[in-house]
Motif scaffolding. Structure first.
Motif: not given
Length: 336
Positions: A67, A70, A317-319
Motif C-alpha cells: 500500500r 500505491g 498515505p496517512d492511513d
C-alpha cells in the motif's frame, strides 16, 4: 495487547493471505505438509483444525508495504505469504537448536514429530516462500531481497548459537546478532510488498530501515519477555532464556556492567550444573539489580523512536503511516 489494524487488513489476512499459504502447503508431500501446517497453527498433529496462529505481524507489514507503494493490499499477498513462511522456517529450526518444548501454548513441532521432520519442514517452508515470490511476474527482485535478508537471519542465528559457548560476548556483538536474527526479516517484511510492486528505491530503502530498527526493538522486548514474561501470555516456560544461559542483551548488559550483581550473574552462568528454579529467580533479580532491565527497556524505546523517524521521512498515505505506527507501538508495549 493486540495489533491495531484496519478491518480491511484483517479481512485480507483471513481471506487472501491464509488461503495463499494453505495452497502453498498443499504442494508439499504429506509429511512436510502436516508438520508445516502444525507449525503455522492451522491444524493439530492429527490434522484436526486448530486456531494457534501467531501474531501475523510480518504479513501485516508486507501488506502495508504494498500500500505504501500505491498498490492495493491484495498486491502484497505473495509478499505476506512469503515472509510468514520464512518466519516459521526460522522458528522450526530455532526451537530445535534451543531445545524449546513449548510455543504458542502448545508443544513445539520437534517434540511432536521429531527433530528430523521439524528441520525438513522448515526447509520446505523456506522453499515455498521463494516460490510464492518467484511466480509473480517481475518477482525476481523480491525473491532476491528475501534471500539476502534470510542470509542475514541465518548469520544472526549462528552468532546466537556461538554465544552459548562463550563468556566474553560484547554488547556490540549482541546487538549485531539481534539486528540480524530479528531485524533482517522485519526489514524484509516492511519492504517486500513495495519491491514486488516496483516501488521507488528511496521508499523501499526507507521502509527497510524502518523495519530494521523495528526489528531490533522487537528483539529487545523479546529478550525482556524471555526473562520476565508471563508464560500464560508468551506461551513459553518462565525464565526459558536464563535456563538456556542465553546471552541476550539484558544478560550481556548486566555481566559487562562491572558491578557486584553482574559479577554474580557471570559466576552463575559459568556454573556447570543445570540452573534450578531458584537459580532462575536469582539470575533475573541480579539482572534487575544491575540496572540491565531498565536499560534494555530504554534501548527498545529508542529503537522504536528511530523507526518512527525513518517513517516520518517518507511520503506515505496517512492511513498507511498510521498503521505502521500502530505496529511500532504494539512492538514496544507487547506482553507476548
Amino acid at each position: 495487547m493486540t495489533i491495531a489494524r484496519s478491518r480491511s487488513a484483517d479481512q485480507i489476512q483471513t481471506t487472501h493471505v491464509e488461503p495463499a499459504i494453505r495452497a502453498l502447503l498443499d504442494r508439499l508431500d504429506p509429511g512436510n505438509r502436516l508438520v508445516g501446517g502444525y507449525q503455522l497453527g492451522y491444524w493439530n498433529a492429527d490434522e484436526s483444525p486448530a486456531d494457534c496462529q501467531g501474531k501475523g505481524l510480518r504479513p501485516a507489514l508486507a501488506l502495508l508495504s504494498a500500500r505504501a507503494a500505491g498498490a492495493t493490499p491484495e498486491a502484497g499477498v505473495p509478499a505476506a505469504a512469503a515472509v510468514e513462511l520464512a518466519h516459521n522456517f526460522s522458528l522450526l529450526h530455532d526451537d530445535v537448536m534451543d531445545g524449546d518444548t513449548e510455543r504458542r501454548h502448545r508443544p513445539t513441532a520437534w517434540t511432536v514429530f521429531g527433530v528430523g521432520p521439524a528441520i525438513l519442514a522448515g526447509d520446505a517452508l523456506i522453499g515455498l516462500a521463494y516460490e510464492a515470490l518467484a511466480e509473480v511476474p517481475g518477482g525476481r527482485p523480491a525473491a532476491q531481497r528475501l534471500a539476502v535478508d534470510v542470509r542475514a537471519l541465518v548469520a544472526g542465528q549462528a552468532a546466537d548459537l556461538s554465544f552459548e559457548r562463550r563468556d566474553d560476548v560484547t554488547l556490540d556483538e549482541c546487538l549485531r546478532m539481534a539486528a540480524d536474527k530479528t531485524g533482517a526479516l522485519l526489514a524484509s517484511s516492511c519492504a517486500l510488498g513495495a519491491v514486488l510492486y516496483g516501488g521507488p528505491p528511496g521508499l523501499i530503502d526507507g521502509l527497510s530501515r524502518f523495519g530494521r530498527h523495528l526489528g531490533l526493538a522487537f528483539q529487545l522486548v523479546d529478550d525482556l519477555l524471555g526473562i520476565w514474561g508471563a508464560p500464560q501470555r508468551t506461551g513459553k516456560p518462565v525464565g526459558s532464556d536464563l535456563r538456556a544461559r542465553k546471552r541476550t542483551v539484558p544478560v550481556v548488559l548486566a555481566v559487562t556492567g562491572g558491578d557486584r550483581a553482574g559479577r554474580s550473574l557471570a559466576e552463575l552462568y559459568r556454573s556447570p550444573a543445570p540452573l534450578t528454579d531458584d537459580d532462575v529467580v536469582r539470575a533475573s533479580a541480579l539482572i534487575e539489580a544491575a540496572g540491565a532491565r531498565e536499560r534494555t527497556e530504554q534501548w527498545a524505546w529508542q529503537e522504536a523512536e528511530r523507526a518512527r523517524a525513518e517513517l516520518d521521512a517518507l511520503d506515505l498515505p496517512d492511513d498507511v503511516r498510521g498503521e505502521f505506527l500502530d505496529i511500532a507501538t504494539f512492538i514496544t508495549g507487547r506482553d507476548h
